[in-house]
Design a protein around this motif. Structure first.
Motif, PDB file in Angstrom:
ATOM      1  N   PRO A  31       0.955  -1.296   0.124  1.00 50.10           N
ATOM      2  CA  PRO A  31       0.236  -0.110  -0.034  1.00 50.10           C
ATOM      3  C   PRO A  31       1.235   1.648  -0.361  1.00 50.10           C
ATOM      4  O   PRO A  31       0.514   2.136  -1.044  1.00 50.10           O
ATOM      5  N   ILE A  55      -0.330  -8.254  -7.327  1.00 51.90           N
ATOM      6  CA  ILE A  55      -0.839  -6.861  -7.444  1.00 51.90           C
ATOM      7  C   ILE A  55      -1.269  -6.410  -8.404  1.00 51.90           C
ATOM      8  O   ILE A  55      -1.503  -4.821  -8.625  1.00 51.90           O
ATOM      9  N   GLN A  58      -4.048  -3.791  -7.422  1.00 54.24           N
ATOM     10  CA  GLN A  58      -4.102  -2.747  -7.331  1.00 54.24           C
ATOM     11  C   GLN A  58      -2.999  -2.005  -8.159  1.00 54.24           C
ATOM     12  O   GLN A  58      -3.586  -0.239  -7.749  1.00 54.24           O
ATOM     13  N   SER A  61      -5.109   0.215 -10.709  1.00 61.49           N
ATOM     14  CA  SER A  61      -6.323   1.041  -9.847  1.00 61.49           C
ATOM     15  C   SER A  61      -5.622   2.483  -9.352  1.00 61.49           C
ATOM     16  O   SER A  61      -6.178   3.296  -9.075  1.00 61.49           O
ATOM     17  N   PRO A 245      -4.777  -0.370   2.069  1.00 61.35           N
ATOM     18  CA  PRO A 245      -4.699  -1.407   0.782  1.00 61.35           C
ATOM     19  C   PRO A 245      -5.853  -0.778  -0.368  1.00 61.35           C
ATOM     20  O   PRO A 245      -6.976  -1.073  -0.009  1.00 61.35           O
ATOM     21  N   GLY A 246      -4.907  -1.281  -1.551  1.00 64.83           N
ATOM     22  CA  GLY A 246      -6.474  -1.433  -2.276  1.00 64.83           C
ATOM     23  C   GLY A 246      -7.190  -2.440  -2.287  1.00 64.83           C
ATOM     24  O   GLY A 246      -8.495  -2.486  -2.344  1.00 64.83           O
ATOM     25  N   TRP A 247      -7.345  -3.277  -1.508  1.00 66.94           N
ATOM     26  CA  TRP A 247      -8.281  -4.492  -1.428  1.00 66.94           C
ATOM     27  C   TRP A 247      -9.036  -4.514  -0.366  1.00 66.94           C
ATOM     28  O   TRP A 247     -10.478  -5.267  -0.393  1.00 66.94           O
TER      29      TRP A 247
END
Length: 423
Positions: A31, A55, A58, A61, A245-247
């Motif tokens: 992240p 990843i 991520q 994004s 984090p992206g998730w």
């Protein structure tokens, strides 16, 4: 700004640059590293990220171009419970030397294709460093942590020690640091030099010297959080990245009903054999009048935790939003969770499981911003620590004092000073 929400602005007079990021998926490092990527993209630069497929979503994004590695480490990095000797070997095999030859091939190909102005690499991406040096491209290292390399006046990394004082303390640091260098070299030096020779580069004396060849070490943390030390001239504190984090992106959250103190539990996003510790934390919260929120992350299924009636267990939640209401954070001590909690002025209980976590814990406790416990602490012991933090105002006051400095550094411009103006 460098922390919180990514800025939507142009590069303030800086010429658009072409950056190649060579990143390793090390869980909690992703992240903040992708936070740097996102900010450069938002400022009008061309950014390509060379990384493993794990990843890819991520990276995409952030708006950067994603370039998949031909090969990347696979499987779980089973570093829990290892001796120092075993941990050094596992790090070399899994994160550094094992993947380095393939990473060097991928990075050379990317450099030749993209002609970047700068390569920005994860701190242990040895193959990317060698490739950049061989092609004559400057490279920076991203260090989303306290300073990890040997430095005068800095406690040895990973030992959870406070700064030394007096002749005995300095002797302690020299002995620990020398032993650490020898141990690291035992598994990393030969492989590093073999790769350097393959690309026509002279050998290094120690494996750490490969990292020292970076143009800069960009420390994605707060100078106020880290201990003072005489760092090398290429080390720069550029402030923490506070992105979730992206998730966890897009998750909705609202505080549980009631007025009892809100306790956020955030453990490792990679598996560290921590289910038992997490269960004892949940059991401890069940003994107290609190509202508990546990985020398991992708490494543990929420169903693996038996929740007390006053505890909600979910895979993820937007920590930046939760922290606005939280009274205490209980964590394994990963840098991202600790620094975000402090930036929000929230005290901590840290049950470190390894890696850098004891170092983060001692920086919290030395400043009076929380309590450190063993990862094996019983539920009653955790409950008593929770009582202490909630009933003792000094913990929250210390967290707010330190957090004010952390938040200020997170909103500064040091990152852009280094990546744009001094390129």
């Amino acid at each position: 700004m460098t922390g919180g929400e990514a800025p939507q602005e142009s590069a303030r007079g800086a010429h658009p640059r072409r950056y190649l990021f060579a990143l390793i998926d090390a869980g909690g490092t992703v992240p903040p590293e992708l936070g740097v990527v996102r900010r450069l993209v938002d400022r009008g630069h061309s950014v390509t990220v060379l990384a493993g497929e794990s990843i890819a979503d991520q990276v995409q994004s952030t708006g950067a171009d994603f370039l998949p590695r031909a090969s990347a480490p696979s499987g779980v990095f089973r570093d829990w419970g290892l001796s120092p000797l075993g941990l050094a070997r596992a790090m070399a095999d899994h994160m550094m030397i094992g993947p380095a030859p393939a990473q060097a091939i991928d990075t050379v190909a990317a450099i030749d294709s993209l002609q970047p102005d700068l390569v920005v690499a994860s701190a242990f991406a040895v193959g990317a460093m060698v490739a950049a040096e061989a092609r004559g491209i400057p490279f920076d290292l991203l260090v989303p942590n306290v300073y990890p390399f040997p430095a005068e006046g800095m406690p040895p990394f990973g030992a959870g020690l406070t700064p030394s004082h007096g002749p005995l303390g300095r002797t302690r640091d020299r002995v620990f640091s020398a032993a650490g260098v020898r141990l690291f070299d035992r598994y990393a030096l030969a492989g590093t030099n073999a790769l350097r020779a393959e690309y026509g580069l002279t050998p290094v004396t120690t494996a750490w010297d490969q990292m020292r060849r970076a143009q800069r070490h960009l420390l994605l943390t707060s100078r106020s959080f880290d201990f003072p030390g005489r760092l090398p001239a290429n080390a720069r504190y550029v402030g923490p990245i506070l992105d979730d984090p992206g998730w966890a992106a897009g998750e909705s959250w609202g505080p549980p009903a009631g007025d009892d103190p809100l306790v956020l539990v955030a453990m490792s996003s990679t598996f560290q054999n921590h289910v038992g510790s997490m269960q004892r934390i949940v059991d401890a919260m069940g003994m107290r009048p609190v509202r508990g929120l546990v985020t398991t992350g992708p490494a543990v299924r929420p169903d693996d935790i038996a929740a007390a009636p006053n505890v909600t267990v979910v895979e993820s939640a937007p920590h930046q939003e939760v922290l606005r209401d939280a009274d205490v954070v209980i964590t394994h001590g990963g840098h991202g969770t600790v620094i975000k909690a402090l930036a929000a002025g929230v005290p901590l209980i840290v049950l470190s499981h390894g890696r850098d976590q004891a170092d983060n814990a001692v920086r919290v406790t030395t400043r009076g911003a929380g309590i450190a416990l063993s990862r094996r602490a019983s539920a009653p012991r955790i409950a008593r620590a929770l009582d202490d933090v909630l009933d003792t105002p000094s913990y929250g006051e210390a967290a707010k004092r330190l957090g004010a400095d952390v938040a200020r550094e997170a909103s500064g411009s040091a990152l852009f000073e280094e990546l744009e103006r001094r390129l």
